[in-house]
Design a protein around this motif. Structure first.
Motif, PDB file in Angstrom:
ATOM      1  N   THR A 372       0.819  -1.209   0.000  1.00  0.00           N
ATOM      2  CA  THR A 372       0.000   0.000   0.000  1.00  0.00           C
ATOM      3  C   THR A 372       0.856   1.263   0.000  1.00  0.00           C
ATOM      4  O   THR A 372       2.057   1.239   0.314  1.00  0.00           O
ATOM      5  N   GLU A 373       0.210   2.370  -0.318  1.00  0.00           N
ATOM      6  CA  GLU A 373       0.891   3.670  -0.296  1.00  0.00           C
ATOM      7  C   GLU A 373       1.382   3.989   1.110  1.00  0.00           C
ATOM      8  O   GLU A 373       2.474   4.550   1.288  1.00  0.00           O
ATOM      9  N   GLU A 374       0.595   3.618   2.103  1.00  0.00           N
ATOM     10  CA  GLU A 374       1.001   3.850   3.492  1.00  0.00           C
ATOM     11  C   GLU A 374       2.271   3.081   3.828  1.00  0.00           C
ATOM     12  O   GLU A 374       3.167   3.596   4.508  1.00  0.00           O
ATOM     13  N   MET A 375       2.370   1.849   3.355  1.00  0.00           N
ATOM     14  CA  MET A 375       3.562   1.029   3.607  1.00  0.00           C
ATOM     15  C   MET A 375       4.790   1.643   2.944  1.00  0.00           C
ATOM     16  O   MET A 375       5.887   1.640   3.520  1.00  0.00           O
ATOM     17  N   VAL A 376       4.616   2.173   1.754  1.00  0.00           N
ATOM     18  CA  VAL A 376       5.727   2.822   1.051  1.00  0.00           C
ATOM     19  C   VAL A 376       6.163   4.081   1.789  1.00  0.00           C
ATOM     20  O   VAL A 376       7.358   4.291   2.059  1.00  0.00           O
ATOM     21  N   ASN A 377       5.210   4.926   2.131  1.00  0.00           N
ATOM     22  CA  ASN A 377       5.526   6.211   2.781  1.00  0.00           C
ATOM     23  C   ASN A 377       6.196   6.025   4.134  1.00  0.00           C
ATOM     24  O   ASN A 377       6.953   6.898   4.584  1.00  0.00           O
TER      25      ASN A 377
END
Length: 397
Positions: A372-377
């Protein structure tokens, strides 16, 4: 930093040429913390001495049991030691290793113009070895050179300043009749593609091509050139090695026959200007089953850590906006330290590639859609102990 003395690095002065010989041949000169702690103070001392006019970085070849030798520059950082420390819940060594490695990269990238660095890429040049050399002024490829940034294969990030130089890699476009960024940088970072000398000359990653049987002669000429002027005002002497390297460059190399040149259109189509790794996958799939480049590249990407792929693409986007190499390295330090946390793909990647050597990592998450985008950020969040620099934090493009 206190000076560390190790047989894995052999610094010497020949006339006014400072020579750094990487001497860890059994590991193809993999960069250890001891080597870093010897190299950084040596470079600082040479810069402050008022004597050294240029530096030369070379690797010790590996002598096999049959008496034959394998040339090598540097196969990368000593990630196995970092892995073992992390598996023991010791994050002190990883933090020290990456912090001091990145500061060394910064020192090399910000060396003054009157102290150019020449690196001879005879043999393998990967990961940490790229960081030791790509930021220097001159990079010499030979017919033995194998260059790659394979970090996504071990659940890591193409670091050591990769977020600085990779998105700024400009190649000439005959269709646009100018230098453009294109997709080559993203392709190299995500696939870990192994480049030969003709690719490196084509992309401008290597500055010169010299056949290996001329390297000893080249070294002697560099030593002689460093002593041409005995003036102590180094800033006024100019570049003492440039003309030597020009005279040794072999114009017979055909960079237009390189893999990058031959596949340039496909590389740009698949990797240029894409907002997500999924878009890159879709572009490769759209080339159809009869596209050798599309099918083989897609197959390679599917073996990489999905998390690393997404973090890498995001890191390159952010690195392209960095104002200095120091800013890029600070971001990379955040990334790798988040990747040192328990359960990250780094440990599984190193296990599969360097420990058990089964070549079958079990990534978590296993699919792009689950990253997810959250995991990347999360990989870009500030740390309690940030990487900092002193002195000149700027590097010329």
């Amino acid at each position: 930093m206190a000076q560390t003395f190790t047989t894995q690095l052999l610094p010497s002065l020949s006339s006014r040429l400072g020579i750094l010989q990487l001497n860890n041949p059994k590991s193809l000169n993999a960069l250890t913390l001891e080597m870093i702690r010897s190299m950084t103070p040596t470079l600082d001392a040479w810069q402050a001495s008022g004597i050294v006019r240029a530096t030369l970085m070379v690797g010790t070849p590996y002598e096999k049991k049959d008496g034959n030798t394998t040339p090598a520059f540097c196969s990368g950082g000593d990630v196995k030691s970092v892995y073992l420390a992390g598996m023991s819940n010791d994050l002190v060594l990883p933090a020290e290793f990456f912090r001091e490695e990145y500061r060394l990269n910064h020192t090399i990238a910000t060396q003054p113009p009157h102290l150019p660095q020449v690196s001879i890429w005879d043999g393998v040049v990967m990961g940490g070895g790229v960081g030791l050399s790509v930021h220097g002024k001159y990079r010499i490829a030979t017919e033995n050179t194998i260059f790659a940034m394979p970090e996504c294969k071990i659940g890591l990030y193409p670091d050591v300043g990769g977020s600085w130089w990779i998105p700024r890699l400009k190649l000439y476009s005959q269709w646009q009749n100018k230098l453009v960024v294109g997709g080559v940088g993203n392709y190299l970072a995500l696939t870990g593609a192994r480049l030969k000398a003709e690719d490196l000359i084509y992309a401008g990653i290597a500055t010169h091509y010299v056949k290996s049987n001329r390297l000893e002669e080249l070294k002697r000429c560099l030593v002689d050139a460093s002593d041409d002027d005995n003036s102590s005002k180094l800033e006024g002497l100019g570049d003492c090695v440039e003309s030597v390297l020009i005279s040794f460059h072999d114009n017979g190399i055909d960079s237009n026959a390189s893999f990058l040149s031959q596949n340039r259109l496909d590389i740009d189509f698949a990797f240029d200007g894409k907002d997500s790794v999924e878009e890159i996958f879709d572009s490769l799939e759209s080339m159809g089953p009869y596209s050798q480049f599309g099918t083989s590249t897609l197959s390679i990407l599917k073996t990489m850590s999905p998390t690393s792929l997404k973090v890498t693409l995001e890191g390159l986007k952010r690195g392209a906006k960095a104002q200095t190499i120091a800013e890029a390295l600070q971001m990379e330090y955040r990334i790798v330290m988040h990747m040192m946390k328990e359960g990250s793909d780094f440990y599984e990647g190193v296990r599969a590639a360097l420990v058990d050597k089964d070549g079958n990592p079990k990534w978590s998450p296993a699919n792009l859609i689950d990253v997810t985008e959250e995991m990347v950020n999360r990989h870009f969040e500030e740390l309690e102990d940030e990487l900092s620099f002193t002195g000149n934090e700027n590097a010329k493009l």
